[in-house]
Design an enzyme around this catalytic site. Sequence first.
Site, PDB file in Angstrom:
ATOM      1  N   ASP A  21       1.098  -1.120   0.125  1.00  0.00           N
ATOM      2  CA  ASP A  21      -0.086   0.163  -0.127  1.00  0.00           C
ATOM      3  C   ASP A  21       0.866   1.222   0.078  1.00  0.00           C
ATOM      4  OD1 ASP A  21      -2.028   1.898   0.511  1.00  0.00           O
ATOM      5  OD2 ASP A  21      -2.266   1.654   2.468  1.00  0.00           O
ATOM      6  N   ASN A  23      -0.449   4.666  -0.136  1.00  0.00           N
ATOM      7  CA  ASN A  23      -1.116   5.737   0.283  1.00  0.00           C
ATOM      8  C   ASN A  23      -2.182   5.690   1.614  1.00  0.00           C
ATOM      9  OD1 ASN A  23      -3.343   4.165  -0.377  1.00  0.00           O
ATOM     10  ND2 ASN A  23      -4.243   5.426  -2.062  1.00  0.00           N
ATOM     11  N   ASP A  25      -4.407   3.713   2.728  1.00  0.00           N
ATOM     12  CA  ASP A  25      -5.850   3.398   2.849  1.00  0.00           C
ATOM     13  C   ASP A  25      -5.900   1.977   3.105  1.00  0.00           C
ATOM     14  OD1 ASP A  25      -5.199   1.929   0.477  1.00  0.00           O
ATOM     15  OD2 ASP A  25      -6.795   3.037  -0.775  1.00  0.00           O
ATOM     16  N   ASP A  29      -1.633  -1.059  -3.903  1.00  0.00           N
ATOM     17  CA  ASP A  29      -2.048  -0.384  -4.878  1.00  0.00           C
ATOM     18  C   ASP A  29      -0.884  -0.496  -5.930  1.00  0.00           C
ATOM     19  OD1 ASP A  29      -0.317   1.474  -3.998  1.00  0.00           O
ATOM     20  OD2 ASP A  29      -1.606   2.368  -2.607  1.00  0.00           O
ATOM     21  N   ASP A  98      -4.262 -10.731 -15.960  1.00  0.00           N
ATOM     22  CA  ASP A  98      -5.459 -11.543 -15.577  1.00  0.00           C
ATOM     23  C   ASP A  98      -6.499 -11.460 -16.596  1.00  0.00           C
ATOM     24  OD1 ASP A  98      -7.000 -13.799 -14.166  1.00  0.00           O
ATOM     25  OD2 ASP A  98      -5.484 -13.002 -12.552  1.00  0.00           O
ATOM     26  N   ASP A 199      -8.470 -16.859 -16.445  1.00  0.00           N
ATOM     27  CA  ASP A 199      -9.128 -17.274 -15.474  1.00  0.00           C
ATOM     28  C   ASP A 199     -10.392 -18.452 -15.433  1.00  0.00           C
ATOM     29  OD1 ASP A 199      -9.875 -16.787 -12.194  1.00  0.00           O
ATOM     30  OD2 ASP A 199     -11.928 -16.432 -13.227  1.00  0.00           O
ATOM     31  N   GLU A 256      -5.836 -21.100 -16.510  1.00  0.00           N
ATOM     32  CA  GLU A 256      -6.376 -21.861 -15.379  1.00  0.00           C
ATOM     33  C   GLU A 256      -7.550 -22.809 -15.584  1.00  0.00           C
ATOM     34  OE1 GLU A 256      -7.890 -20.785 -10.866  1.00  0.00           O
ATOM     35  OE2 GLU A 256      -8.813 -20.121 -12.720  1.00  0.00           O
ATOM     36  N   HIS A 329      -3.073 -17.228  -4.932  1.00  0.00           N
ATOM     37  CA  HIS A 329      -4.027 -16.561  -4.281  1.00  0.00           C
ATOM     38  C   HIS A 329      -5.141 -17.448  -3.918  1.00  0.00           C
ATOM     39  CE1 HIS A 329      -5.631 -16.313  -8.212  1.00  0.00           C
ATOM     40  NE2 HIS A 329      -6.643 -16.044  -7.605  1.00  0.00           N
ATOM     41  N   ASP A 330      -5.520 -18.492  -4.263  1.00  0.00           N
ATOM     42  CA  ASP A 330      -6.656 -19.422  -3.937  1.00  0.00           C
ATOM     43  C   ASP A 330      -5.943 -20.511  -3.095  1.00  0.00           C
ATOM     44  OD1 ASP A 330      -8.207 -17.966  -5.419  1.00  0.00           O
ATOM     45  OD2 ASP A 330      -7.734 -19.056  -7.324  1.00  0.00           O
TER      46      ASP A 330
HETATM   47  C1  NOJ Z   1     -10.255 -18.570 -10.109  1.00  0.00           C
HETATM   48  C2  NOJ Z   1      -9.515 -17.394  -9.536  1.00  0.00           C
HETATM   49  O1  NOJ Z   1      -8.230 -17.681  -9.398  1.00  0.00           O
HETATM   50  C3  NOJ Z   1     -10.244 -17.281  -8.093  1.00  0.00           C
HETATM   51  O2  NOJ Z   1      -9.698 -16.468  -7.128  1.00  0.00           O
HETATM   52  C4  NOJ Z   1     -11.585 -16.638  -8.475  1.00  0.00           C
HETATM   53  O3  NOJ Z   1     -12.442 -16.701  -7.196  1.00  0.00           O
HETATM   54  C5  NOJ Z   1     -12.385 -17.611  -9.546  1.00  0.00           C
HETATM   55  N1  NOJ Z   1     -11.587 -18.012 -10.700  1.00  0.00           N
HETATM   56  C6  NOJ Z   1     -13.699 -16.739 -10.018  1.00  0.00           C
HETATM   57  O4  NOJ Z   1     -13.053 -15.743 -10.862  1.00  0.00           O
END
Ligand code: NOJ
Length: 559
Positions: A21, A23, A25, A29, A98, A199, A256, A329-330
Amino acid sequence: MTKQWWKEAVVYQIYPRSFKDSNGDGIGDINGIISKLDYLKELGIDVIWLSPVYQSPNDDNGYDISDYRGIMKEFGTMQDWERLLDEMHKRGFKLIMDLVVNHSSDEHAWFIESRKSKDNPYRDYYIWRDGKDGGEPNNWESCFSGSAWKYDKATDQYFLHLFSQKQPDLNWENPKLREEVYEMMKFWLDKGIDGFRMDVINFISKVDGLPDAKMPDGRKYAPGGQYFMNGPKIHDYLHEMQEKALADYNVMTVGEMPGVSVEEAKLYTAEDRKEVNMVFQFEHVDLDAGPDGKWDLRPMKMSALRDSFTKWQKGLEHEGWNSLYLNNHDQPRMVSRFGNDKEYRVESAKMLATFLHTLKGTPYIYQGEEIGMTNVRFDSIDDYEDIETLNMYRERVIENGEDHNKVMESIYVKGRDNARTPIQWDDNDHGGFTTGEPWLKVNSNYKEINAQQAMADPDSVFHYYRMLIGLRKENPIMVYGSYDVIMPDHDQIYAYIRKYEGRTMIVMLNFSGDTPLFEMPSELESNGELLISNYDVEGNKNIREVELRPYEARVYLMN
Ligand code: NOJ
């Protein structure tokens, strides 16, 4: 097998909300990212995959896009983004964006129009159906719990949403929608980006008639994956996308693809078929899930991991290409899931890194992995932000009365917020991520685990990654070599041999806290030169037998 820049590259994934970050908040960013590009240069990566930075109401942190050509206000402006691209290119990085086109946000102008009336010109941009027997059009379950259909009063029909109710699925059957997507892709390509991460791209073709899926016992809705993963027109769509959007640009694409098999991945990535360069497959991150899905915890067995990786390494040995990842991130943090994030955090983070960077495929580093960041345990469900986690908790605990502690335990192991806590830059408040209140709490271990500490310590996970990335550039065997397992029945040691242009490389990995014995098969040469190890190893010695220390990793080039 052809040589390609994207096979030799190492990719680093940025999840912008949690990166840096600038700034105050509390939300990461674009200017924050720019301020850390020199850090990434030092790490030595080649490509940056930026998770979505487009305009979004953030129901799913940017994976619900309301304007594909605009930048999310919290992240900055288009000028900031253009400067980011420029600063990346100046440092020799490539940028892949993405591409989220299985669905949009329900706040996208197309959907706002689409829901107005059945004859609206945008109606067929989405998937609308009449209800059946007083309920939803079919029994499919959303990936984020509950039905995959939402009723819309204005036109007395339901729309399909495989993810949240604010992520309506786009209708790829409609050629106009497809053209819009290709135009949008060219908008970004013309700005000079270097590719796309796509995605859930193998969800875009649904089986005709959207049939009911087989209902599992005791479930209200059914996983309908077989009717929308790798659907009947998926190869046509990807090929068309290649021809109409990508053909004129020398860019990299990674699709993906949950539920993709080796055979299908070959089709998606065979070079002459012109679909995508590589896939993200899910087999190895589904090994610790039970019959009830990801929250149904099972132990992660190394032998299953080895069998799975071996299947993919051998399956794509001569055609196609794979990506290599253990977290993103998942997914939970890899050192917590596959290693030991307590006593052997540093050793096991390095061992897992050795694993990823010595296989065939393109390695992906997820932000924070390079400093060995770990999973998090928040006491209260109120501290969690992820929609998948919160929907699941609500359905199981609040609606169905399941045990709170048991469900929290599954969140501690599998929840997506494990990987989304802000990057721990230093030992200042909130790990130096922000001067304000972070949107998601920082992991309380930031005083011990942070980038500043890692950069100052020559033995850190960070410097180990730097070495590995450097080695991969100097040794094409790490990228292109063949792969065969040695000691295929061992429960703790995962070892393999790679061969390329007359050279041989041996990788030994101890996936346990014990001290098992590595034994070189008698038909193989045993004098090697040590390339890298996560422990001190004396000289280049005969490696016929080696007692490996906890989570030890060694890589040898054989004489
Ligand atoms: C896969 C993404 O990596 C995930 O973070 C997202 O929630 C789902 N697709 C839906 O876009």
